[in-house]
Write an enzyme that holds these catalytic residues in place. Sequence first.
Site, PDB file in Angstrom:
ATOM      1  N   GLY A 284       0.807  -1.211   0.000  1.00 56.14           N
ATOM      2  CA  GLY A 284       0.000   0.000   0.000  1.00 56.14           C
ATOM      3  C   GLY A 284       0.840   1.260   0.000  1.00 56.14           C
ATOM      4  CB  ALA A 285       4.350   1.750  -0.802  1.00 56.10           C
ATOM      5  CG  ASN A 286      -0.723   3.444  -4.181  1.00 56.29           C
ATOM      6  OD1 ASN A 286      -0.825   2.341  -3.630  1.00 56.29           O
ATOM      7  ND2 ASN A 286      -1.773   4.196  -4.459  1.00 56.29           N
ATOM      8  CB  THR A 287      -1.988   6.608  -1.385  1.00 53.91           C
ATOM      9  OG1 THR A 287      -2.657   7.794  -0.952  1.00 53.91           O
ATOM     10  CG2 THR A 287      -2.703   5.401  -0.815  1.00 53.91           C
ATOM     11  N   GLY A 288      -0.804   7.663   1.252  1.00 46.64           N
ATOM     12  CA  GLY A 288      -0.973   7.678   2.698  1.00 46.64           C
ATOM     13  C   GLY A 288       0.258   7.305   3.490  1.00 46.64           C
ATOM     14  CB  ILE A 289       0.500   5.473   6.699  1.00 46.85           C
ATOM     15  CG1 ILE A 289      -0.285   6.488   7.535  1.00 46.85           C
ATOM     16  CG2 ILE A 289       1.586   4.800   7.540  1.00 46.85           C
ATOM     17  CD1 ILE A 289      -1.232   5.860   8.518  1.00 46.85           C
TER      18      ILE A 289
ATOM     19  CB  SER B 213      -6.393   0.122  13.538  1.00 50.73           C
ATOM     20  OG  SER B 213      -7.342   1.117  13.835  1.00 50.73           O
TER      21      SER B 213
ATOM     22  CE1 TYR C 179      -9.587  -0.756   8.953  1.00 49.09           C
ATOM     23  CE2 TYR C 179     -10.156   0.180  11.090  1.00 49.09           C
ATOM     24  CZ  TYR C 179      -9.271   0.048  10.038  1.00 49.09           C
ATOM     25  OH  TYR C 179      -8.067   0.695  10.073  1.00 49.09           O
TER      26      TYR C 179
END
Length: 300
Positions: A21-26, A146, A171
């Site tokens: 998930g490294a294309n956005t956000g954290i 989380s 979630y």
Amino acid sequence: MSGFTEADVADQSGKCFIVTGANTGIGFEAAKVLARKGARVLLACRDASKAAEAIRQIGPGVDVAHLPLDLADLGSVANAAEIAAKEPRVDVLLNNAGVMFPPLTRTAQGFELQWGVNHLGGFALTALLLPRLAETAGSRVVITASLAHNRGNIQWDDLNAEKGYNRAGRYSDSKLANMLHFAELDRRLRASGSPVAAIGCHPGVAATELMRHAGPFKVFTPLFGLLLNTAAAGAWPALQAACDPAAKPGGYYGPQGMGEMRGRSGKAKRSASAQDAALARRLWDVSAQMTGIDPGLAPA
């Protein structure tokens, strides 16, 4: 104020990090720091065009590449692990990607999407990369949980949401699964004498694309940068878990500010359920059965 930030990340030259998930956000913020500290970073994400844009934003003179990965498809997970295993070395797998509050959706294998992406996909990717990670002394698996794990209560008799679906509840369940996964993984790694450490983290509350399915709550995200965590600050716990020499195997790290929602990173609190070893063992067995992938680690 004491605590870990990106300023505490030492030179990472010669190391290789995989960030999901490294294309956005954290994930993007963590990858950017690691790349600019000299590491080779594989941006493990679905969309090649978004990965290319992330690489452009990280800037020139860095060693960054796209690793195609769709955590909602175990076939894609296996392919990504096969590609990543060809790297000269792999030092850290940072499991960061996730989805929050989508309408009821299913993965390629028919799992409820949040359970499939947030837990099962990461469980499978981790299991497949463990042999490669074990070839490098001091390697780590980082699993992003989380604050929502505190509300988790895994629906063991309805893991695929065939009887009912509450998006917030599912979630939270997936985030409790993240907590149980890294704890059980590290116990088994320690018992086997593996050089790999499993460490958990959480970002507090940060304004990222994870909120895209949050409906009316999205109107509050412009305030997060002022009142809570930015995406850049939300990456500090992940960076601590991935890079801090003082981070302990089996440790859990998160923001130290109000309610662990913002601030510098340090030791974080876990719910009673997250510390339940019997629950963790049950999850391990169920996850191996659902994915068809056995990590090959005996119970501690």
